[in-house]
Design an enzyme around this catalytic site. Structure first.
Site: not given
Length: 310
Positions: A90-93
């Site tokens: 994750g951590l990709c908007g």
């Protein structure tokens, strides 16, 4: 107003978070350049393959190759294999959410037309979502990372080609993230099977072939546009069509990988900038709280001194 000690702890915590997001931004930026190079390198090969197939294609040949078999009858929907590509991390908007939304839209569209959908998932985020949604999965893979290979693409698409050739499925769709730039990666649905009859760019279409004597005096060879074909267009198409399908899936994999890194870089840059703004605000708040504390301490000292004088 919060106490200076509490503000100091919050400042240290945000500073630590900012270091992490900044590091992740730099790592994503470094990987993105190599991913972009892979996308750029894959495009000319795909274009050349499409051009050769366009030159060789003819309606009479399409009946002899299962990968070119088009569905007959507007009312026949059959079964569609839908391959969704998401990331493992994750951590990709909204990157994964947009891809899942596009897959859901396509599933609803196909099922609304009366087709059955087999769901093939690549990436942990898509698998987690559809398992939570209690959607049956035909297959799943989590071993395709930031650097997909042509071998992985072949492993994924070869069983789908076999199912299509045998008539088990009537079409194969791929939902992936099209890489236009680091900040423009729209989710896209591409039908890779059946192969649509391509149009020859700038030519009259079809096969403008003619027989010509082989320079060695052997059997005649065929000319098709700018090509001299030997032994035959049929033999060449037999090799090129599976290669073209594998290349289509490989391109989808590398474009999705590059799009993920672009989305992650953007998300981490935004997080780093937001952390910087929050630090500025907390430092100003800390300075005001510290100044108020000093003023209060001075007032208490002055009050105590006056009390002693009295």
């Amino acid at each position: 107003m919060a106490k200076p000690r509490e503000l100091r702890r919050r400042i240290k915590s945000i500073q630590s978070t900012r270091k992490i997001t900044k590091t992740m931004e730099l790592v994503a930026t470094s990987k993105l350049k190599r991913a972009q190079d892979r996308v750029v390198a894959a495009r000319p090969y795909a274009k050349a393959l499409a051009g050769v197939i366009a030159d060789l294609y003819a309606p009479e040949l399409a009946e002899r190759f299962p990968l070119l078999r088009q569905p007959h009858g507007a009312g026949r929907r059959g079964r569609v294999a839908l391959t969704l590509m998401t990331s493992n991390r994750g951590l990709c908007g909204a990157f994964n959410a947009n891809l899942i939304r596009e897959a859901r839209r396509r599933i609803e569209q196909l099922e609304g037309e009366g087709a059955a959908v087999d769901l093939h998932l690549i990436g942990k985020k898509g698998i987690t979502y559809f398992k939570f949604a209690k959607r049956p999965l035909a297959s799943q893979r989590t071993d395709v990372g930031d650097r997909p290979t042509a071998a992985q693409a072949a492993e994924i698409v070869t069983p789908l080609m076999a199912q299509f050739e045998s008539g088990t499925v009537d079409a194969v769709d791929v939902v992936f993230s099209q890489f236009k730039s680091a900040v423009s990666t729209p989710p896209t649905t591409l039908r890779i099977l059946p192969i649509s009859p391509p149009a020859a760019d700038g030519r009259t279409g079809g096969r403008a072939d003619s027989a010509a004597q082989s320079p060695s005096g052997g059997p005649p060879v065929r000319r098709s546009a700018n090509y001299i074909l030997k032994p035959s267009a049929e033999a060449i198409l037999e090799q090129l069509l599976p290669l073209y399908v594998r290349n289509q899936l490989y391109r989808a994999l590398v474009e999705t990988a590059a799009a993920f890194l672009g989305a992650q870089r953007t998300a981490m840059k935004n997080a780093t900038d937001n952390a910087g703004e929050m630090l500025d605000l907390l430092r100003r708040t800390f300075n005001r709280a510290r100044q108020a504390q000093i003023t209060q301490e001075l007032a208490e000292i002055v009050g105590g001194a006056e009390a002693l004088k009295g």
